[in-house]
Design a protein around this motif. Structure first.
Motif, PDB file in Angstrom:
ATOM      1  N   GLU A   5       0.831  -1.202   0.000  1.00  0.00           N
ATOM      2  CA  GLU A   5       0.000   0.000   0.000  1.00  0.00           C
ATOM      3  C   GLU A   5       0.867   1.255   0.000  1.00  0.00           C
ATOM      4  OE1 GLU A   5      -3.222   2.060   2.967  1.00  0.00           O
ATOM      5  OE2 GLU A   5      -3.297  -0.117   2.772  1.00  0.00           O
ATOM      6  N   GLU A   6       1.896   1.250   0.821  1.00  0.00           N
ATOM      7  CA  GLU A   6       2.813   2.389   0.871  1.00  0.00           C
ATOM      8  C   GLU A   6       3.512   2.575  -0.471  1.00  0.00           C
ATOM      9  OE1 GLU A   6       6.708   3.966   3.387  1.00  0.00           O
ATOM     10  OE2 GLU A   6       5.563   2.266   4.148  1.00  0.00           O
ATOM     11  N   ASN A   7       3.913   1.475  -1.086  1.00  0.00           N
ATOM     12  CA  ASN A   7       4.563   1.531  -2.389  1.00  0.00           C
ATOM     13  C   ASN A   7       3.624   2.138  -3.426  1.00  0.00           C
ATOM     14  OD1 ASN A   7       6.568   1.093  -4.335  1.00  0.00           O
ATOM     15  ND2 ASN A   7       5.668  -0.867  -4.905  1.00  0.00           N
ATOM     16  N   ALA A   8       2.364   1.717  -3.431  1.00  0.00           N
ATOM     17  CA  ALA A   8       1.380   2.260  -4.372  1.00  0.00           C
ATOM     18  C   ALA A   8       1.193   3.759  -4.145  1.00  0.00           C
ATOM     19  CB  ALA A   8       0.053   1.523  -4.225  1.00  0.00           C
ATOM     20  N   ASN A   9       1.127   4.165  -2.883  1.00  0.00           N
ATOM     21  CA  ASN A   9       0.980   5.593  -2.570  1.00  0.00           C
ATOM     22  C   ASN A   9       2.199   6.386  -3.042  1.00  0.00           C
ATOM     23  OD1 ASN A   9      -1.530   5.198  -1.377  1.00  0.00           O
ATOM     24  ND2 ASN A   9      -0.685   5.018   0.685  1.00  0.00           N
ATOM     25  N   LEU A  10       3.385   5.828  -2.835  1.00  0.00           N
ATOM     26  CA  LEU A  10       4.601   6.513  -3.264  1.00  0.00           C
ATOM     27  C   LEU A  10       4.679   6.604  -4.784  1.00  0.00           C
ATOM     28  CD1 LEU A  10       7.190   5.064  -0.732  1.00  0.00           C
ATOM     29  CD2 LEU A  10       6.381   7.425  -0.861  1.00  0.00           C
ATOM     30  N   GLN A  11       4.259   5.557  -5.476  1.00  0.00           N
ATOM     31  CA  GLN A  11       4.255   5.595  -6.941  1.00  0.00           C
ATOM     32  C   GLN A  11       3.296   6.669  -7.441  1.00  0.00           C
ATOM     33  OE1 GLN A  11       3.440   1.558  -8.187  1.00  0.00           O
ATOM     34  NE2 GLN A  11       5.606   1.054  -8.296  1.00  0.00           N
ATOM     35  N   GLU A  12       2.136   6.775  -6.801  1.00  0.00           N
ATOM     36  CA  GLU A  12       1.164   7.800  -7.175  1.00  0.00           C
ATOM     37  C   GLU A  12       1.752   9.193  -6.940  1.00  0.00           C
ATOM     38  OE1 GLU A  12      -3.206   9.285  -5.630  1.00  0.00           O
ATOM     39  OE2 GLU A  12      -2.737   7.143  -5.510  1.00  0.00           O
ATOM     40  N   TYR A  13       2.426   9.358  -5.809  1.00  0.00           N
ATOM     41  CA  TYR A  13       3.063  10.633  -5.491  1.00  0.00           C
ATOM     42  C   TYR A  13       4.123  10.991  -6.535  1.00  0.00           C
ATOM     43  CZ  TYR A  13       5.978  14.039  -3.048  1.00  0.00           C
ATOM     44  OH  TYR A  13       6.711  15.150  -2.730  1.00  0.00           O
ATOM     45  N   VAL A  14       4.940  10.012  -6.905  1.00  0.00           N
ATOM     46  CA  VAL A  14       5.998  10.245  -7.895  1.00  0.00           C
ATOM     47  C   VAL A  14       5.379  10.630  -9.239  1.00  0.00           C
ATOM     48  CG1 VAL A  14       7.790   9.104  -9.275  1.00  0.00           C
ATOM     49  CG2 VAL A  14       7.781   8.847  -6.800  1.00  0.00           C
ATOM     50  N   GLU A  15       4.314   9.939  -9.637  1.00  0.00           N
ATOM     51  CA  GLU A  15       3.646  10.268 -10.895  1.00  0.00           C
ATOM     52  C   GLU A  15       3.114  11.697 -10.877  1.00  0.00           C
ATOM     53  OE1 GLU A  15       0.695   7.249 -11.652  1.00  0.00           O
ATOM     54  OE2 GLU A  15       2.210   5.678 -11.747  1.00  0.00           O
ATOM     55  N   LYS A  16       2.534  12.110  -9.747  1.00  0.00           N
ATOM     56  CA  LYS A  16       2.036  13.480  -9.632  1.00  0.00           C
ATOM     57  C   LYS A  16       3.190  14.476  -9.716  1.00  0.00           C
ATOM     58  CE  LYS A  16      -2.168  12.565  -6.994  1.00  0.00           C
ATOM     59  NZ  LYS A  16      -2.856  12.721  -5.708  1.00  0.00           N
ATOM     60  N   GLU A  17       4.290  14.164  -9.061  1.00  0.00           N
ATOM     61  CA  GLU A  17       5.458  15.049  -9.096  1.00  0.00           C
ATOM     62  C   GLU A  17       6.013  15.160 -10.518  1.00  0.00           C
ATOM     63  OE1 GLU A  17       7.082  16.959  -6.632  1.00  0.00           O
ATOM     64  OE2 GLU A  17       5.221  16.552  -5.562  1.00  0.00           O
ATOM     65  N   GLU A  56       4.336  14.767 -13.315  1.00  0.00           N
ATOM     66  CA  GLU A  56       3.391  15.581 -14.079  1.00  0.00           C
ATOM     67  C   GLU A  56       3.549  17.062 -13.747  1.00  0.00           C
ATOM     68  OE1 GLU A  56       1.415  14.818 -16.690  1.00  0.00           O
ATOM     69  OE2 GLU A  56       2.477  12.913 -16.529  1.00  0.00           O
ATOM     70  N   GLU A  57       3.730  17.374 -12.472  1.00  0.00           N
ATOM     71  CA  GLU A  57       3.924  18.767 -12.060  1.00  0.00           C
ATOM     72  C   GLU A  57       5.213  19.323 -12.659  1.00  0.00           C
ATOM     73  OE1 GLU A  57       3.066  22.401 -10.235  1.00  0.00           O
ATOM     74  OE2 GLU A  57       1.798  20.656 -10.573  1.00  0.00           O
ATOM     75  N   LYS A  58       6.255  18.508 -12.680  1.00  0.00           N
ATOM     76  CA  LYS A  58       7.529  18.939 -13.251  1.00  0.00           C
ATOM     77  C   LYS A  58       7.370  19.207 -14.746  1.00  0.00           C
ATOM     78  CE  LYS A  58      12.359  17.609 -13.709  1.00  0.00           C
ATOM     79  NZ  LYS A  58      13.366  16.589 -13.488  1.00  0.00           N
ATOM     80  N   LYS A  59       6.654  18.318 -15.441  1.00  0.00           N
ATOM     81  CA  LYS A  59       6.411  18.519 -16.874  1.00  0.00           C
ATOM     82  C   LYS A  59       5.626  19.807 -17.107  1.00  0.00           C
ATOM     83  CE  LYS A  59       6.340  13.663 -18.291  1.00  0.00           C
ATOM     84  NZ  LYS A  59       5.482  12.566 -18.763  1.00  0.00           N
ATOM     85  N   LYS A  60       4.602  20.027 -16.277  1.00  0.00           N
ATOM     86  CA  LYS A  60       3.777  21.229 -16.404  1.00  0.00           C
ATOM     87  C   LYS A  60       4.630  22.483 -16.196  1.00  0.00           C
ATOM     88  CE  LYS A  60      -0.238  23.479 -14.329  1.00  0.00           C
ATOM     89  NZ  LYS A  60      -1.206  23.425 -13.243  1.00  0.00           N
TER      90      LYS A  60
END
Length: 104
Positions: free
Chosen positions: A37-49, A51-55
């Motif tokens: 669960e923690e791994n899934a949350n961290l992966q989601e966080y990384v994906e958001k980061e 996307e934010e970096k790309k933006k």
């Protein structure tokens, strides 16, 4: 009879070991679920980061492009020196006040 007693002791010992191992397996299963669960949350966080970096990168490129286009279109030409003056409105007076000169 003596052999039976030794075998019964061994059975009891093996049953205790078996119970301990089952408890460890259960504990490891719980920990594995938590880590997954923690791994899934961290992966989601990384994906958001990401996307934010790309933006931010796209915004930066757009602003640089606008700045370059603004320089190319601007009717006001800068003097040949490499200094530029920045102005701001003073709170006491509505006329622009020279703030500082920066070197490019």
């Amino acid at each position: 009879v003596e052999k039976n007693l030794k075998l019964e002791e061994k059975i009891t010992m093996l049953q205790q070991q078996n119970e301990e191992l089952r408890a460890r397996i259960e504990q490891n299963t719980v920990i594995t679920r938590q880590l997954s669960e923690e791994n899934a949350n961290l992966q989601e966080y990384v994906e958001k980061e990401v996307e934010e970096k790309k933006k931010l990168s796209r915004t930066n490129e757009e602003l640089l492009w606008k700045l370059q286009e603004g320089d190319a279109i601007s009717p006001v030409k800068l003097p040949p020196t490499s200094s530029t003056s920045f102005y701001r409105c003073s709170s006491e007076n509505s006329s622009p006040a020279k703030v500082r000169t920066l070197r490019r």
